[in-house]
Design a protein around this motif. Structure first.
Motif, mmCIF file in Angstrom:
data_model
loop_
_atom_site.group_PDB
_atom_site.id
_atom_site.type_symbol
_atom_site.label_atom_id
_atom_site.label_comp_id
_atom_site.label_asym_id
_atom_site.label_seq_id
_atom_site.Cartn_x
_atom_site.Cartn_y
_atom_site.Cartn_z
ATOM 1 N N TYR A 128 0.818 -1.211 0.000
ATOM 2 C CA TYR A 128 0.000 0.000 0.000
ATOM 3 C C TYR A 128 0.855 1.265 0.000
ATOM 4 N N ASP A 129 1.858 1.337 0.880
ATOM 5 C CA ASP A 129 2.673 2.546 0.991
ATOM 6 C C ASP A 129 3.474 2.803 -0.277
ATOM 7 N N LYS A 130 4.011 1.735 -0.866
ATOM 8 C CA LYS A 130 4.775 1.907 -2.101
ATOM 9 C C LYS A 130 3.860 2.315 -3.253
ATOM 10 N N TYR A 131 2.683 1.712 -3.316
ATOM 11 C CA TYR A 131 1.770 2.042 -4.410
ATOM 12 C C TYR A 131 1.356 3.511 -4.353
ATOM 13 N N ARG A 132 1.210 4.047 -3.164
ATOM 14 C CA ARG A 132 0.820 5.456 -3.007
ATOM 15 C C ARG A 132 1.882 6.422 -3.529
ATOM 16 N N GLU A 133 3.097 5.937 -3.657
ATOM 17 C CA GLU A 133 4.170 6.779 -4.187
ATOM 18 C C GLU A 133 3.958 7.098 -5.668
ATOM 19 N N ILE A 134 3.198 6.255 -6.353
ATOM 20 C CA ILE A 134 3.060 6.377 -7.801
ATOM 21 C C ILE A 134 1.881 7.295 -8.123
ATOM 22 N N ARG A 135 2.155 8.345 -8.876
ATOM 23 C CA ARG A 135 1.108 9.313 -9.221
ATOM 24 C C ARG A 135 1.113 9.569 -10.722
ATOM 25 N N PHE A 136 -0.078 9.673 -11.289
ATOM 26 C CA PHE A 136 -0.166 10.022 -12.707
ATOM 27 C C PHE A 136 0.168 11.507 -12.883
ATOM 28 N N ARG A 137 0.929 11.805 -13.909
ATOM 29 C CA ARG A 137 1.276 13.197 -14.216
ATOM 30 C C ARG A 137 0.111 13.820 -14.998
ATOM 31 N N ARG A 138 -0.549 14.784 -14.404
ATOM 32 C CA ARG A 138 -1.770 15.338 -15.006
ATOM 33 C C ARG A 138 -1.512 15.946 -16.375
ATOM 34 N N ASP A 139 -0.307 16.504 -16.591
ATOM 35 C CA ASP A 139 -0.021 17.094 -17.895
ATOM 36 C C ASP A 139 0.173 16.048 -18.984
ATOM 37 N N ARG A 140 0.195 14.736 -18.594
ATOM 38 C CA ARG A 140 0.342 13.666 -19.573
ATOM 39 C C ARG A 140 -1.019 13.073 -19.966
ATOM 40 N N ALA A 141 -2.091 13.663 -19.516
ATOM 41 C CA ALA A 141 -3.418 13.111 -19.797
ATOM 42 C C ALA A 141 -3.661 12.999 -21.293
ATOM 43 N N LEU A 142 -4.285 11.922 -21.705
ATOM 44 C CA LEU A 142 -4.628 11.709 -23.102
ATOM 45 C C LEU A 142 -5.569 12.820 -23.566
ATOM 46 N N TRP A 143 -5.242 13.428 -24.702
ATOM 47 C CA TRP A 143 -5.978 14.498 -25.367
ATOM 48 C C TRP A 143 -5.794 15.869 -24.720
ATOM 49 N N ALA A 144 -4.929 15.967 -23.693
ATOM 50 C CA ALA A 144 -4.686 17.275 -23.077
ATOM 51 C C ALA A 144 -4.008 18.221 -24.061
ATOM 52 N N ALA A 145 -3.032 17.699 -24.828
ATOM 53 C CA ALA A 145 -2.297 18.551 -25.760
ATOM 54 C C ALA A 145 -3.182 19.047 -26.896
ATOM 55 N N ASP A 146 -4.264 18.326 -27.184
ATOM 56 C CA ASP A 146 -5.184 18.732 -28.249
ATOM 57 C C ASP A 146 -6.280 19.668 -27.749
ATOM 58 N N ASN A 147 -6.290 19.925 -26.435
ATOM 59 C CA ASN A 147 -7.288 20.821 -25.834
ATOM 60 C C ASN A 147 -8.712 20.361 -26.149
ATOM 61 N N LEU A 148 -8.935 19.059 -25.971
ATOM 62 C CA LEU A 148 -10.248 18.479 -26.226
ATOM 63 C C LEU A 148 -11.106 18.509 -24.964
ATOM 64 N N PRO A 149 -12.430 18.403 -25.083
ATOM 65 C CA PRO A 149 -13.311 18.566 -23.915
ATOM 66 C C PRO A 149 -13.210 17.424 -22.899
ATOM 67 N N PHE A 150 -12.716 16.253 -23.313
ATOM 68 C CA PHE A 150 -12.527 15.134 -22.398
ATOM 69 C C PHE A 150 -11.039 14.785 -22.335
ATOM 70 N N ARG A 151 -10.622 14.309 -21.171
ATOM 71 C CA ARG A 151 -9.256 13.848 -20.998
ATOM 72 C C ARG A 151 -9.272 12.523 -20.238
ATOM 73 N N ILE A 152 -8.213 11.756 -20.432
ATOM 74 C CA ILE A 152 -8.108 10.444 -19.801
ATOM 75 C C ILE A 152 -6.813 10.368 -19.005
ATOM 76 N N GLU A 153 -6.912 9.943 -17.758
ATOM 77 C CA GLU A 153 -5.747 9.628 -16.933
ATOM 78 C C GLU A 153 -5.795 8.142 -16.597
ATOM 79 N N PHE A 154 -4.619 7.541 -16.467
ATOM 80 C CA PHE A 154 -4.537 6.099 -16.266
ATOM 81 C C PHE A 154 -4.076 5.763 -14.853
ATOM 82 N N PHE A 155 -4.550 4.621 -14.356
ATOM 83 C CA PHE A 155 -4.119 4.095 -13.068
ATOM 84 C C PHE A 155 -3.002 3.080 -13.287
#
Length: 522
Positions: free
Chosen positions: A63-90
């Motif tokens: 649990y403690d090690k897994y909590r260390e891992i965080r998705f980088r919000r600026d890497r969200a799918l479709w963020a660079a295209d400025n689209l109305p929906f974005r996807i972040e992964f677990f």
């Protein structure tokens, strides 16, 4: 090199990306996914758990090690295209031992979104990232959308773990969950089978889209399914689901589990929630809050037009109640208590959790609605399940298609039911040994129009192991409701649950929902 792949993906250059990712020219729709589901159903189930790298298994990633891992919000799918929906992964690992494979599709192409370490911040676990193959997949994903404010992306939904998912409407907070399918849930003679979403196809939205479409393969030992989701966010978030199931043949099932019995229940549109205690709880835990629940009742719109409300309970042992519901028009687990004062919880905002209402498309035919209530001693465990089970099960490898609409709502912009049960309470009736008094409040526009000097009639009944000795209606002027007082006396020696029902009538016309409750002796 991986950064180059990522930038190509976000730029939306599918031709160049196809050289890197192996994009294929194909139209992705439900038939496309169903064809792959059928091909998989011909073979024995292959658990994604066996494909998870050892470094991500629970013995190595706690649990403690897994909590260390965080998705980088600026890497969200479709963020660079400025689209109305974005996807972040677990990130896969720890509790999430079944990685899923994700694809992106447009009108003309589809391409895999491989696992990329650059999507995540590993904190102190710098050595972990280099040990994960790109073919591993993700644990799941979340969908972001400007749901509450036009200039801010909020969580719209999460698809994570087995076939579980949760969605949100405007100004809602997470509560109950939905599932793709529930197999043999609440059965005493066999373990429940938990299907999993193993593959996803996410439709890349256009810049002006207000809905998003995606597809999934659902897989388990006994069946495979193809699912289409069309998600429209709003004050009430609406999701249309279209699915095709294929049961595996007996020999294919037994190749994985020789002891697997034939499926008894196929739970369509299953909902999972938590009810610890509420107004109807007779022995409340030692807690400063007066109510703790994500939902407080099951509402059902039967095929014959009857609408009934079944308050939820936290029973001492598991209870599995079945309602014959041919041609069901709708059902859902609802949160009717919306007053903060009922909860007094500033951290778990139970007054803002969504109700979920299921509306079948067309006639689902003959079948039963199931309500499973498990005993729980705290709020961290979901203990309520509701689903509809078709009477006639499909033959192996024959497509079984069903569809429905889900509404995730606080009923601020729609009303699911009008003249309804708004509260119930239980207490001891000291006039009779073992008797219980039920106090039920009904409210609604048609009920409000009934003159106070001409009250409606309470039509009440109970199962044969008890009798109703009191039954009368009064106007509750303090709350603006019609209040029913029922006294129920279990028959001597009875140790079984008592089934009760009550409906208000105005003359010969039904004037309210039917309140129904299953009371268990202490």
């Amino acid at each position: 090199m991986w950064r180059l792949y990522y930038l190509l993906c976000l730029a939306g250059n599918l031709f160049i990306a196809s050289l890197c990712w192996g994009a294929e020219s194909a139209e992705v729709n439900l038939d496309y996914v169903a064809h792959r589901a059928y091909e998989r159903a011909l073979k024995p189930f292959h658990s994604p758990r066996v494909d998870l790298p050892k470094v991500l298994q629970q013995d190595n990633l706690d649990y403690d090690k897994y909590r260390e891992i965080r998705f980088r919000r600026d890497r969200a799918l479709w963020a660079a295209d400025n689209l109305p929906f974005r996807i972040e992964f677990f990130h896969p690992g720890y509790l999430y031992q079944e990685p899923v494979h994700v694809n992106e599709f447009t009108l003309t192409h589809t391409q895999p979104i491989r696992f990329m370490q650059d999507f995540f911040d590993y904190g102190k676990l710098t050595d972990l990232a280099n040990q994960i193959p790109t073919k591993t997949g993700y644990a799941g994903f979340r969908i972001l959308y400007a749901l509450n404010q036009t200039n801010q992306f909020d969580e719209l939904g999460v698809f994570l773990g087995a076939s579980y998912f949760r969605l949100l409407g405007k100004d809602q907070h997470y509560g109950q969950s939905a599932r793709g399918l529930a197999i043999d849930c609440g059965e005493n003679d066999r373990p429940e089978e938990f299907p999993i979403f193993t593959d996803w196809w996410l439709g890349k939205p256009n810049v002006d889209d207000n809905e998003i479409r995606f597809y999934a393969i659902l897989d388990s030992v006994s069946c495979v399914g193809a699912y289409e989701f069309l998600l429209r966010p709003g004050e009430t978030t609406v999701c249309d689901v279209d699915a095709i199931l294929y049961l595996r043949q007996t020999n294919t099932v037994q190749a994985v589990n020789p002891n697997r019995k034939p499926i008894d229940t196929i739970g369509l549109a299953p909902l999972t929630s938590m009810f610890w205690f509420g107004k109807n709880t007779e022995h409340k835990p030692d807690d400063y809050r007066s109510e703790v629940h994500d939902t407080d009742g099951l509402l059902v719109h039967m095929g014959n037009g009857e609408i009934f409300w079944r308050p939820l309970d936290n029973p001492p042992v598991m209870r599995h109640q079945i309602f014959h519901a041919p041609g069901i028009r709708g059902f859902g687990l609802l949160q009717r208590e919306r007053d903060f004062s009922a909860y007094q919880d500033m951290f778990n905002l139970y007054h803002m959790t969504p109700s979920v209402w299921i509306e079948p498309h067309g006639d689902w035919g003959d079948g039963d609605l199931h309500l499973v209530e498990l005993s729980t001693s705290y709020e961290g465990l979901d203990n309520i399940v509701a689903f509809w089970d078709p009477k006639v099960k499909p033959a192996p490898l024959q497509p079984y298609r069903f569809s429905y609409t889900m509404k995730w709502t606080r009923e601020t912009d729609l009303k699911i039911s009008y003249d309804k049960v708004v509260a119930m309470r239980i207490g001891l009736d000291t006039r009779f040994a073992g008797a219980r008094q039920f106090v039920i409040d009904f409210d609604g526009p048609d009920l409000d129009a009934i003159p106070q000097d001409k009250p409606p009639t309470s039509v009440a009944s109970c199962s044969a192991n008890a009798v109703i000795s009191d039954n009368y209606v009064v106007r509750n002027t303090l709350a603006g409701t019609w209040r029913v007082y029922l006294t129920m006396q279990p028959k001597p020696g009875n140790h079984d649950p008592v089934d009760l029902r009550c409906t208000l009538q105005n003359g010969k016309q039904v004037a309210s929902e039917t309140w129904t409750y299953l009371w268990s002796p202490p």
